[in-house]
Design an enzyme around this catalytic site. Structure first.
Site, PDB file in Angstrom:
ATOM      1  N   SER A 113       0.921  -1.383  -0.013  1.00  0.00           N
ATOM      2  CA  SER A 113       0.043  -0.076  -0.275  1.00  0.00           C
ATOM      3  C   SER A 113       1.282   1.356  -0.089  1.00  0.00           C
ATOM      4  O   SER A 113       1.621   1.654  -1.167  1.00  0.00           O
ATOM      5  CB  SER A 113      -0.547   0.219   1.098  1.00  0.00           C
ATOM      6  OG  SER A 113      -1.888   0.536   1.205  1.00  0.00           O
ATOM      7  N   HIS A 114       0.840   2.224   0.786  1.00  0.00           N
ATOM      8  CA  HIS A 114       1.277   3.463   0.812  1.00  0.00           C
ATOM      9  C   HIS A 114       2.754   3.316   1.686  1.00  0.00           C
ATOM     10  O   HIS A 114       3.333   4.335   1.691  1.00  0.00           O
ATOM     11  CB  HIS A 114       0.899   3.904   1.755  1.00  0.00           C
ATOM     12  CG  HIS A 114      -0.109   3.518   3.605  1.00  0.00           C
ATOM     13  ND1 HIS A 114      -0.495   2.845   3.518  1.00  0.00           N
ATOM     14  CD2 HIS A 114       0.094   4.106   4.329  1.00  0.00           C
ATOM     15  CE1 HIS A 114      -0.756   2.213   4.600  1.00  0.00           C
ATOM     16  NE2 HIS A 114      -0.071   2.908   5.046  1.00  0.00           N
ATOM     17  N   ASP A 277      -2.291   6.495  -3.777  1.00  0.00           N
ATOM     18  CA  ASP A 277      -1.061   5.984  -3.259  1.00  0.00           C
ATOM     19  C   ASP A 277      -0.380   4.765  -3.631  1.00  0.00           C
ATOM     20  O   ASP A 277      -0.722   4.348  -5.088  1.00  0.00           O
ATOM     21  CB  ASP A 277      -1.695   5.356  -1.322  1.00  0.00           C
ATOM     22  CG  ASP A 277      -2.450   4.015  -1.444  1.00  0.00           C
ATOM     23  OD1 ASP A 277      -3.348   3.792  -2.338  1.00  0.00           O
ATOM     24  OD2 ASP A 277      -2.635   3.048  -0.719  1.00  0.00           O
ATOM     25  N   ASP A 279      -0.760   1.642  -4.233  1.00  0.00           N
ATOM     26  CA  ASP A 279      -1.465   0.764  -4.763  1.00  0.00           C
ATOM     27  C   ASP A 279      -2.882   1.317  -5.320  1.00  0.00           C
ATOM     28  O   ASP A 279      -4.206   0.451  -6.066  1.00  0.00           O
ATOM     29  CB  ASP A 279      -2.130  -0.886  -4.209  1.00  0.00           C
ATOM     30  CG  ASP A 279      -2.879  -0.346  -2.395  1.00  0.00           C
ATOM     31  OD1 ASP A 279      -2.304   0.785  -2.340  1.00  0.00           O
ATOM     32  OD2 ASP A 279      -3.752  -1.268  -1.981  1.00  0.00           O
ATOM     33  N   ASP A 281      -5.717   2.929  -3.782  1.00  0.00           N
ATOM     34  CA  ASP A 281      -6.899   2.848  -3.528  1.00  0.00           C
ATOM     35  C   ASP A 281      -7.163   4.364  -2.145  1.00  0.00           C
ATOM     36  O   ASP A 281      -8.165   4.596  -1.857  1.00  0.00           O
ATOM     37  CB  ASP A 281      -6.722   1.831  -2.881  1.00  0.00           C
ATOM     38  CG  ASP A 281      -6.426   1.227  -1.454  1.00  0.00           C
ATOM     39  OD1 ASP A 281      -4.924   2.162  -1.150  1.00  0.00           O
ATOM     40  OD2 ASP A 281      -5.828   0.314  -0.911  1.00  0.00           O
ATOM     41  N   ARG A 282      -6.177   4.790  -2.303  1.00  0.00           N
ATOM     42  CA  ARG A 282      -6.437   6.222  -1.080  1.00  0.00           C
ATOM     43  C   ARG A 282      -6.134   7.367  -2.153  1.00  0.00           C
ATOM     44  O   ARG A 282      -5.888   7.446  -3.564  1.00  0.00           O
ATOM     45  CB  ARG A 282      -5.166   6.669  -0.246  1.00  0.00           C
ATOM     46  CG  ARG A 282      -4.751   5.091   0.972  1.00  0.00           C
ATOM     47  CD  ARG A 282      -3.939   5.262   1.770  1.00  0.00           C
ATOM     48  NE  ARG A 282      -3.804   4.704   2.647  1.00  0.00           N
ATOM     49  CZ  ARG A 282      -3.434   4.709   4.137  1.00  0.00           C
ATOM     50  NH1 ARG A 282      -2.749   6.090   4.482  1.00  0.00           N
ATOM     51  NH2 ARG A 282      -3.778   3.710   4.875  1.00  0.00           N
ATOM     52  N   LYS A 376     -11.578   0.353  -1.000  1.00  0.00           N
ATOM     53  CA  LYS A 376     -11.507   2.438  -1.715  1.00  0.00           C
ATOM     54  C   LYS A 376     -10.941   2.018  -2.768  1.00  0.00           C
ATOM     55  O   LYS A 376      -9.984   1.333  -3.012  1.00  0.00           O
ATOM     56  CB  LYS A 376     -10.716   3.047  -0.381  1.00  0.00           C
ATOM     57  CG  LYS A 376      -9.519   2.571   0.036  1.00  0.00           C
ATOM     58  CD  LYS A 376      -8.513   2.720   1.000  1.00  0.00           C
ATOM     59  CE  LYS A 376      -7.656   2.753   1.965  1.00  0.00           C
ATOM     60  NZ  LYS A 376      -7.683   1.350   3.019  1.00  0.00           N
TER      61      LYS A 376
HETATM   62  C1  G1P Z   1      -4.172   2.405   8.102  1.00  0.00           C
HETATM   63  C2  G1P Z   1      -5.688   2.968   8.371  1.00  0.00           C
HETATM   64  C3  G1P Z   1      -6.434   2.695   7.939  1.00  0.00           C
HETATM   65  C4  G1P Z   1      -6.866   1.834   6.462  1.00  0.00           C
HETATM   66  C5  G1P Z   1      -5.514   0.726   6.466  1.00  0.00           C
HETATM   67  C6  G1P Z   1      -5.241   0.141   5.400  1.00  0.00           C
HETATM   68  O1  G1P Z   1      -4.406   1.570   9.212  1.00  0.00           O
HETATM   69  O2  G1P Z   1      -5.725   3.932   9.805  1.00  0.00           O
HETATM   70  O3  G1P Z   1      -8.005   3.100   8.081  1.00  0.00           O
HETATM   71  O4  G1P Z   1      -7.745   1.102   6.770  1.00  0.00           O
HETATM   72  O5  G1P Z   1      -4.190   1.439   6.873  1.00  0.00           O
HETATM   73  O6  G1P Z   1      -5.523   0.886   4.026  1.00  0.00           O
HETATM   74  P1  G1P Z   1      -3.600   1.041  10.196  1.00  0.00           P
HETATM   75  O7  G1P Z   1      -2.327   1.803  10.072  1.00  0.00           O
HETATM   76  O8  G1P Z   1      -4.113   2.381  11.128  1.00  0.00           O
HETATM   77  O9  G1P Z   1      -3.795  -0.177  10.977  1.00  0.00           O
HETATM   78 ZN    ZN Z   2      -3.647   1.513  -0.357  1.00  0.00          ZN
END
Ligand code: G1P
Ligand code: ZN
Length: 543
Positions: A113-114, A277, A279, A281-282, A376
């Site tokens: 992801s990010h 981000d 992948d 989704d954000r 998302k």
């Molecule tokens: C974080 C975000 C959460 C999101 C997740 C995946 O998780 O806070 O809202 O669903 O990334 O993108 P966290 O690191 O807080 O557990």
């Molecule tokens: Zn992501």
């Protein structure tokens, strides 16, 4: 030729309850590590024999090797078809869409992801189920249990297939269908939004900029903005996906997407800016001199949903994760529609979407989505905003101001303290948790505490209960302070402090959030001793 590989060291460290595995790239390069997790997936996913699987990733370091391994293991487990993409590039929302349209048994998305990528960064394997959403807790727990006693895995020996062009290939008896991962997704977007209207609006006098952060949305955004919507070349910045995201952190917030933030907050050339981000989704939405916090973004999309053809008949209901501000609740109340509060993580929205109880949902962490997929969706959110702006003919800041004066404003901020040693974070958290029961009825930042607990969720669809989802301190004026430990970090612990206070439509609506929240910020630091215990004088990231 199929072979079975015996494992000497057991695989032990997937967190139960998470819908995938996210670790350092180095960890994934350990012999048999990736293979062990994939074996556990294929042994537990329903419909593997003869089924179709969707496979792709965000292009980060490790993507191609993982695709090769997973294809050969899929063939060894009797999957009949894997749909993958040119260069293995597939965004998370596009994967969700493909799983649904291809009636696949699920999908494997290669992304952390990010989190940063590259040999020194992170890699990840996310598993989605046949509804297109993150795998259920039941399935991921079964996978976790399975990895604890894994002793071998099966794989077919064959040369890697090239992912340079679309076409059908064979591995053993399994068909590998390589498609362009962008087309189907953009076709879906054209069904949801009025592209002619958006094109005319943007090309009149509404310059926009999109920062793909060298991640997966680059090819999607190029084709969308510079192709279909005919915006000038250069509208999409950092459009080429790179294995290490160009050394950046592919997280669309004011800290990590600062180049884009500067263009909008300091510069004068653009009326709208957005980023997604790693992948895809954000999303982060910016207007000229204006940042839209994600909780407000969800509320604004809900309030103006009928501007988009897909939602012209109105919404059934909305949902937000618990730490997300209550801005969308106020909209739902005014619209007379259902609203739900779920734990953090997209998988909790899946049941509500599948049951048709909600149309829109979102999280404060830059995640917004709808019933069009089960993830998302960053570019969808960007298009939704453009659709609203085009219909209303207003700027982003005008939309925000109108919204606040109609519904009131939820001042909101999240403070993240990253890379805290685990023991320190856990002690800090446990200490606050054990003090919660004495707090109700007492004062906090000059207000009265009405509820203090560790949030638990009863799923209205399957009646499952999910406990310990974050410490909540609720105050009598609607303010809230929430504490959570991140489940997605890979280095030490990340403490997230969520701060929220409400100002009614007649109140002062245009303060700086940090100023509006200063009383809560000070009080939670006194209570949790964050600075004292972590030695950090300020949060790593403030949103
Ligand atoms: C974080 C975000 C959460 C999101 C997740 C995946 O998780 O806070 O809202 O669903 O990334 O993108 P966290 O690191 O807080 O557990
Ligand atoms: Zn992501």
């Amino acid at each position: 030729m199929k072979k079975n590989v015996r494992l000497n060291t057991p695989f032990t460290d997937q967190k139960p309850g998470t819908s995938g595995l996210r670790k350092s790239s180095k960890q994934f390069e350990e012999p048999n590590y990736l293979e062990s997790f994939i074996e556990a997936i294929f042994q537990n996913l329903t419909g593997v024999g003869g089924g179709t699987l969707i496979l792709g990733g965000d292009g980060r370091y490790g993507n191609r090797r993982a695709i090769d391994v997973i294809l050969r293991m899929a063939a060894a487990h009797g999957i009949s078809r894997v749909v993958t993409t040119i260069d293995g590039i597939l965004s998370t929302p596009a994967a969700s869409h493909l799983i649904r349209t291809r009636k696949a048994i699920g999908g494997i998305i290669l992304s952390a992801s990010h989190n940063p990528g590259g040999p020194e960064g992170d890699f990840g394997v996310k598993l989605n189920g046949s509804n297109g959403g993150p795998a259920s807790e039941t399935l991921t727990s079964a996978i976790f249990e399975f990895t604890q006693n894994l002793s071998e895995y099966s794989i077919i020996e064959s040369e890697p297939i090239s992912l340079n062009q679309a076409g059908n290939y064979l591995i053993g008896g399994m068909t590998v269908e390589v498609i362009d991962g962008v087309d189907d997704y953009l076709a879906l977007m054209q069904q949801l939004f009025d592209f002619d209207l958006i094109r005319n609006f943007l090309n009149k006098d509404f310059p926009i900029v999109f920062d793909a952060l060298h991640a997966v949305t680059g090819p999607y955004a190029k084709q969308l903005f510079e192709g279909i919507l005919k915006m000038p070349l250069g509208t999409v910045k950092n459009a080429v996906p790179l294995e290490d995201f160009g050394g950046g952190h592919p997280d669309p917030n004011l800290t990590y997407a600062h180049e884009l933030a500067n263009l909008l907050l300091e510069g004068n050339n653009y009326a709208f800016g957005a980023a997604c981000d790693g992948d895809g989704d954000r999303n982060m939405i910016l207007g000229k001199a204006c940042f839209v916090n994600p909780s407000d973004s969800l509320a604004i999309l809900a309030a103006n949903a009928t501007c988009a053809p897909a939602y012209a008949d109105g919404l059934v209901g909305v949902a937000r994760s618990m730490p997300t501000s209550a801005a969308v609740d106020v909209v739902a109340k005014k619209l007379g529609i259902l609203s739900f509060e779920t734990p953090t993580g997209w998988k909790f929205f899946g049941n509500l979407l599948d049951k048709g109880l909600i149309t829109l949902c979102g999280e404060e962490s830059f995640g917004t989505g709808s019933d069009h997929v089960r993830e998302k969706d960053g570019l969808w959110a960007v298009l939704f905003w453009l659709q609203i702006l085009a219909v209303k003919g207003l700027t982003v800041s005008e939309i925000m101001a109108q919204h606040w004066s109609r519904f009131g404003r939820h001042y909101y901020s999240r403070h993240d303290y990253e890379e805290i040693p685990n023991v320190i974070a856990e002690n800090l958290f446990d200490r606050v948790e054990s003090s919660l029961s004495q707090m109700v009825g007492n004062k906090f930042a000059g207000r009265e505490v009405t509820l203090a607990d560790n949030f638990s969720y009863l799923d209205p669809v399957d009646n499952s209960v999910t406990q310990k989802q974050g410490l909540r301190i609720l105050l009598n004026d609607g303010s809230r302070v929430i504490l959570r430990l991140s489940g997605t970090g890979t280095k030490g612990a990340t403490l997230r402090v969520y701060l929220e206070s409400y100002s009614s439509a007649n109140g002062e609506l245009f303060l700086d959030p940090q100023q509006a929240l200063s009383g809560l910020i000070k009080e939670i630091d006194d209570l949790a001793e964050i600075q004292k215990r972590t030695g950090m004088t300020r949060p790593t990231v403030i949103t």
